[in-house]
Design a protein around this motif. Structure first.
Motif, mmCIF file in Angstrom:
data_model
loop_
_atom_site.group_PDB
_atom_site.id
_atom_site.type_symbol
_atom_site.label_atom_id
_atom_site.label_comp_id
_atom_site.label_asym_id
_atom_site.label_seq_id
_atom_site.Cartn_x
_atom_site.Cartn_y
_atom_site.Cartn_z
ATOM 1 N N ALA A 137 -41.748 -34.525 3.318
ATOM 2 C CA ALA A 137 -43.040 -33.876 3.547
ATOM 3 C C ALA A 137 -43.659 -34.311 4.868
ATOM 4 C CB ALA A 137 -43.985 -34.183 2.388
ATOM 5 N N ILE A 138 -43.581 -35.606 5.153
ATOM 6 C CA ILE A 138 -44.172 -36.126 6.394
ATOM 7 C C ILE A 138 -43.455 -35.568 7.611
ATOM 8 C CG2 ILE A 138 -44.504 -38.224 7.759
ATOM 9 C CD1 ILE A 138 -44.996 -39.714 5.122
ATOM 10 N N VAL A 139 -42.128 -35.503 7.554
ATOM 11 C CA VAL A 139 -41.360 -34.978 8.688
ATOM 12 C C VAL A 139 -41.698 -33.514 8.933
ATOM 13 C CG1 VAL A 139 -39.040 -34.433 9.510
ATOM 14 C CG2 VAL A 139 -39.489 -36.640 8.449
ATOM 15 N N GLN A 140 -41.789 -32.738 7.862
ATOM 16 C CA GLN A 140 -42.100 -31.314 8.023
ATOM 17 C C GLN A 140 -43.507 -31.110 8.585
ATOM 18 O OE1 GLN A 140 -40.751 -28.644 4.716
ATOM 19 N NE2 GLN A 140 -39.996 -30.544 3.827
ATOM 20 N N ILE A 141 -44.473 -31.843 8.051
ATOM 21 C CA ILE A 141 -45.844 -31.725 8.555
ATOM 22 C C ILE A 141 -45.907 -32.165 10.014
ATOM 23 C CG2 ILE A 141 -48.198 -32.609 8.326
ATOM 24 C CD1 ILE A 141 -47.698 -32.817 5.317
ATOM 25 N N GLY A 142 -45.207 -33.255 10.339
ATOM 26 C CA GLY A 142 -45.197 -33.741 11.718
ATOM 27 C C GLY A 142 -44.614 -32.719 12.684
ATOM 28 N N LEU A 143 -43.512 -32.075 12.290
ATOM 29 C CA LEU A 143 -42.908 -31.049 13.140
ATOM 30 C C LEU A 143 -43.864 -29.884 13.375
ATOM 31 C CD1 LEU A 143 -39.182 -30.759 11.952
ATOM 32 C CD2 LEU A 143 -39.986 -31.281 14.265
ATOM 33 N N ALA A 144 -44.502 -29.424 12.298
ATOM 34 C CA ALA A 144 -45.419 -28.284 12.428
ATOM 35 C C ALA A 144 -46.610 -28.630 13.311
ATOM 36 C CB ALA A 144 -45.893 -27.841 11.046
ATOM 37 N N VAL A 145 -47.175 -29.809 13.112
ATOM 38 C CA VAL A 145 -48.336 -30.217 13.903
ATOM 39 C C VAL A 145 -47.954 -30.402 15.366
ATOM 40 C CG1 VAL A 145 -50.033 -32.048 14.268
ATOM 41 C CG2 VAL A 145 -49.550 -31.255 11.949
ATOM 42 N N TYR A 146 -46.837 -31.065 15.622
ATOM 43 C CA TYR A 146 -46.400 -31.300 17.006
ATOM 44 C C TYR A 146 -46.105 -29.971 17.706
ATOM 45 C CZ TYR A 146 -43.743 -33.066 20.983
ATOM 46 O OH TYR A 146 -43.289 -33.338 22.247
ATOM 47 N N LEU A 147 -45.436 -29.061 17.012
ATOM 48 C CA LEU A 147 -45.110 -27.771 17.615
ATOM 49 C C LEU A 147 -46.371 -26.992 17.953
ATOM 50 C CD1 LEU A 147 -42.859 -25.856 18.446
ATOM 51 C CD2 LEU A 147 -42.798 -24.999 16.099
ATOM 52 N N SER A 148 -47.353 -27.019 17.057
ATOM 53 C CA SER A 148 -48.600 -26.299 17.307
ATOM 54 C C SER A 148 -49.391 -26.914 18.467
ATOM 55 C CB SER A 148 -49.466 -26.289 16.049
ATOM 56 O OG SER A 148 -48.790 -25.650 14.982
ATOM 57 N N ALA A 149 -49.376 -28.254 18.557
ATOM 58 C CA ALA A 149 -50.180 -28.938 19.571
ATOM 59 C C ALA A 149 -49.523 -28.912 20.947
ATOM 60 C CB ALA A 149 -50.444 -30.384 19.136
ATOM 61 N N ARG A 150 -48.199 -28.890 20.995
ATOM 62 C CA ARG A 150 -47.484 -29.028 22.274
ATOM 63 C C ARG A 150 -46.784 -27.757 22.713
ATOM 64 N NH1 ARG A 150 -48.656 -33.100 25.343
ATOM 65 N NH2 ARG A 150 -46.515 -33.184 26.131
ATOM 66 N N ILE A 151 -47.090 -26.635 22.105
ATOM 67 C CA ILE A 151 -46.364 -25.409 22.399
ATOM 68 C C ILE A 151 -46.500 -24.998 23.859
ATOM 69 C CG2 ILE A 151 -48.305 -23.946 21.739
ATOM 70 C CD1 ILE A 151 -44.559 -23.248 21.162
ATOM 71 N N MET A 152 -47.620 -25.298 24.496
ATOM 72 C CA MET A 152 -47.830 -24.890 25.878
ATOM 73 C C MET A 152 -47.111 -25.770 26.885
ATOM 74 S SD MET A 152 -49.530 -22.178 25.704
ATOM 75 C CE MET A 152 -50.592 -21.251 24.586
#
Length: 309
Positions: A137-152
């Motif tokens: 769960a932590i890995v999945q949440i971390g991936l989603a948050v990082y992708l959303s924050a660093r997409i640019m």
């Protein structure tokens, strides 16, 4: 181009164009882009040919507004053609986002089937227990948050790889449903979800009703839903209450599906002028949002109408 040394007529030798509509690409005589700091000016003083050049480009380098030197008919035809080019680029971009979402769902389904048939998920839970579940769960949440924050700031290829990894981890986690529900039930829930998702998407992209203004409402509803599910899961005999929560969750994610569909359209319209690389990035983050909407609706449908094995 200067402003202080123009001849009185705006052209050398006070030669005005034969057709005053050549002054601006928009066809407005004497129009300006704002109040002039130089005071009142004769009509056409700043009507340099530069003003009649295309000012904006879409994601494919095509002009949105065309210069029509042959009069209103030519201008109208070229403007309509350019508008159609914009709409075509917009449809292509939206299709890219939904295509990425579809690839993510396929990866999830394939990984879930492999994990179930091979028993990988069961062995993982047996060996790691609750810690393994929380780690996933932590890995999945971390991936989603990082992708959303660093997409640019990350490359489009990196964003795509992270999204596919996230989809694979989701498939590994969701492989448990094959142990709880009959395969036919899973297929029916998946078909209903796909039809429901398609209808909501088409409605969102064609209606004039603005779903974007409900963003804060959906966010608050999502937080309340998560807290409610956690609390009810610890209560004995809460099957009826959980069904109510699933119904509420289904309605909530139906609204979020429409919201994300319109947000996808808005984001592509905002960033299309920044080139193909930015379009690829936006398609990934939009695909992630749509993917989560689809998966959650599928799970709620499965819990509401699914027959447990």
């Amino acid at each position: 181009m200067t402003y202080g040394n123009q001849p009185q007529g705006g052209y050398p030798g006070n030669q005005q164009p034969a057709d005053p509509r050549q002054q601006y690409a928009y066809g407005n005589q004497g129009a300006s882009y704002g109040s002039s700091p130089y005071g009142a000016t004769p009509q056409g003083q700043y009507a340099q040919p530069q003003y009649a050049q295309p000012q904006y480009q879409n994601a494919y380098g095509q002009s949105q507004f065309a210069y029509a030197p042959n009069g209103t008919a030519a201008m109208n035809a070229q403007t309509a053609y350019s508008y159609e080019q914009i709409r075509q680029a917009e449809r292509t971009s939206i299709a890219r986002a939904y295509g990425e979402m579809t690839v993510g769902l396929i990866i999830t389904a394939v990984v879930a089937l492999i994990a179930q048939t091979s028993g990988m998920y069961i062995r993982f839970i047996e060996s790691t227990g609750f810690i393994g579940v929380m780690l996933l769960a932590i890995v999945q949440i971390g991936l989603a948050v990082y992708l959303s924050a660093r997409i640019m700031s990350i490359k489009a290829g990196t964003a795509r790889a992270m999204f596919y990894i996230y989809a694979a981890l989701m498939g590994f986690t969701l492989s448990y449903i094959f142990a709880y529900y009959e395969l036919g039930t899973i297929g029916i829930a998946l078909g209903l979800c796909a039809a429901f998702f398609l209808i909501l998407t088409m409605l969102a992209l064609t209606t004039k009703f603005d779903m974007l203004k409900f963003g804060p409402v959906f966010m608050v509803g999502l937080i309340v839903l998560i807290i409610s599910q956690i609390v009810i899961s610890f209560l004995p005999g809460s099957t009826g209450m959980m069904r109510v929560i699933c119904a509420v969750g289904l309605v909530l994610f139906a609204g979020m599906t429409m919201y994300d569909a319109q947000m996808t359209k808005r984001l592509f319209a905002t960033y299309e002028a920044q080139g193909p690389e930015m379009i690829k990035k936006i398609s990934i983050i939009c695909a992630l949002n749509l993917y989560l909407d689809f998966v959650n609706m599928f799970l709620y449908l499965l819990q509401l109408f699914g027959d447990r094995d």
